[in-house]
Design a protein around this motif. Structure first.
Motif, PDB file in Angstrom:
ATOM      1  N   TRP A  80      10.145  60.248  92.281  1.00  0.00           N
ATOM      2  CA  TRP A  80       9.671  61.571  91.879  1.00  0.00           C
ATOM      3  C   TRP A  80      10.685  62.112  90.871  1.00  0.00           C
ATOM      4  O   TRP A  80      11.799  61.574  90.787  1.00  0.00           O
ATOM      5  N   PRO A  81      10.379  63.183  90.157  1.00  0.00           N
ATOM      6  CA  PRO A  81      11.390  63.759  89.265  1.00  0.00           C
ATOM      7  C   PRO A  81      12.672  64.179  89.998  1.00  0.00           C
ATOM      8  O   PRO A  81      13.746  64.182  89.405  1.00  0.00           O
ATOM      9  N   THR A  82      12.555  64.505  91.280  1.00  0.00           N
ATOM     10  CA  THR A  82      13.692  65.026  92.047  1.00  0.00           C
ATOM     11  C   THR A  82      14.451  63.977  92.841  1.00  0.00           C
ATOM     12  O   THR A  82      15.616  64.187  93.187  1.00  0.00           O
ATOM     13  N   HIS A  83      13.806  62.861  93.174  1.00  0.00           N
ATOM     14  CA  HIS A  83      14.451  61.890  94.067  1.00  0.00           C
ATOM     15  C   HIS A  83      13.745  60.535  94.045  1.00  0.00           C
ATOM     16  O   HIS A  83      12.613  60.423  93.577  1.00  0.00           O
ATOM     17  N   VAL A  84      14.451  59.561  94.587  1.00  0.00           N
ATOM     18  CA  VAL A  84      13.879  58.243  94.864  1.00  0.00           C
ATOM     19  C   VAL A  84      13.595  58.203  96.358  1.00  0.00           C
ATOM     20  O   VAL A  84      14.375  58.720  97.162  1.00  0.00           O
ATOM     21  N   PHE A  85      12.468  57.616  96.738  1.00  0.00           N
ATOM     22  CA  PHE A  85      12.149  57.473  98.155  1.00  0.00           C
ATOM     23  C   PHE A  85      12.064  56.003  98.538  1.00  0.00           C
ATOM     24  O   PHE A  85      11.680  55.149  97.742  1.00  0.00           O
TER      25      PHE A  85
END
Length: 196
Positions: A80-85
């Motif tokens: 995501w723009p905010t994090h990797v999952f």
């Protein structure tokens, strides 16, 4: 994942992100096969049906089915723009979701103890936010599982979020190890979902 417009976003994904997802797929398929005791095929998101809106996230998913992952319990790594999952997922197309929900409800104490407090649960794989395991009560988690059991559109994911800018994301070897450790931790959930 912040490039505006469908065409620009897809160019960025294809040129920059997808090669990394392809590499993760190749590197981790044998690891997951060893953990799961069955062949695991990597499926990199193509976003082929998109015609207007650019994808907000992209991913690689592994399932036992070489034709696809959506109808099966699976593992994912995505951005995501905010994090990797890095997560285990059962989405709404999966007919085994009731099997998982029933087993997880019966073994709720095992689920509670197997999942670390900082892991994140979500009821919707299309949104970036989630709820930390440590902040979910037994009753809340049981409600989520009952919803998965009874609501056709219900789904559930569980895993880790690594914020953009975390040094781990610029160290390929360390990231692979973290992903492998996460998949090992999530393996009991996968087994609950895939045992008939």
């Amino acid at each position: 994942m912040t490039v505006p417009g469908l065409e620009g976003r897809m160019e960025a994904i294809i040129g920059t992100v997808r090669p990394k997802l392809d590499a993760l797929g190749s590197d981790l398929s044998p690891v997951l096969a060893g953990l799961c005791g069955e062949s695991m095929t990597a499926h990199v998101a193509k976003h082929a049906r998109r015609s207007v809106n650019p994808p907000a996230d992209t991913w690689v998913a592994w399932s036992r089915n070489p034709r696809g992952y959506k109808g099966h319990p699976h593992f994912q790594i995505g951005i995501w723009p905010t994090h990797v999952f890095v997560q285990f997922a059962i989405i709404y197309e999966c007919p085994d979701k009731t099997v998982f929900a029933e087993r997880a409800l019966r073994e709720l104490s095992s689920v509670r103890s197997a999942v670390p407090a900082d892991y994140v649960w979500s009821k919707d794989h299309t949104v970036p936010e989630g709820t930390p395991h440590g902040s979910l009560s037994d009753a809340e988690l049981a409600d989520w599982l009952r919803r998965l059991q009874t609501v056709k559109a219900a789904e559930i994911t569980c895993g880790i979020h690594i914020p953009q800018g975390d040094p781990l994301l610029s160290n390929g070897r360390a990231f692979l190890r973290k992903a492998q450790d996460t998949f090992e931790t999530l393996l009991p959930l996968y087994r609950m979902a895939s045992s008939q």
